[in-house]
Design a protein around this motif. Structure first.
Motif: not given
Length: 98
Positions: A9-10, A82, A90
């Motif tokens: 995740a970003n 998330l 992240c």
């Protein structure tokens, strides 16, 4: 395998824009899980992000984006996605478990 290595995740937040990318290995199982999590949070929040499904690319990923004034509330949306995917961090942000 560490969940944060399965789905990377970003998060990116700028003035009038926020985005979350969810990169993965392209497997159908993870693709379905990510789609279901996004759809569940859309249903819960009634928010309408722009969602790009790039799961067929060389670097498979989903991109969730908000623009204009809606970006201010996008952090809550991203946190729910998330948590749904059991991702606790992240690349750019840490997500607290509650």
């Amino acid at each position: 395998m560490d969940r944060c290595q399965e789905i990377i995740a970003n998060m990116k937040m700028e003035e009038c824009y926020s985005g979350l990318s969810l990169s993965f290995d392209g497997s159908e199982g993870l693709k379905k899980e990510i789609e279901e999590a996004i759809n569940k949070v859309i249903e819960q929040t009634k928010m309408s992000p722009v969602v790009f499904d790039n799961s067929k690319d060389k670097k498979p990923a989903f991109y969730i984006e908000f623009g204009d004034e809606v970006y201010r509330d996008s952090g809550d949306f991203f946190t729910l996605v998330l948590k749904e995917l059991k991702i606790d961090k992240c690349v750019r942000e840490i997500v607290e478990n509650s």
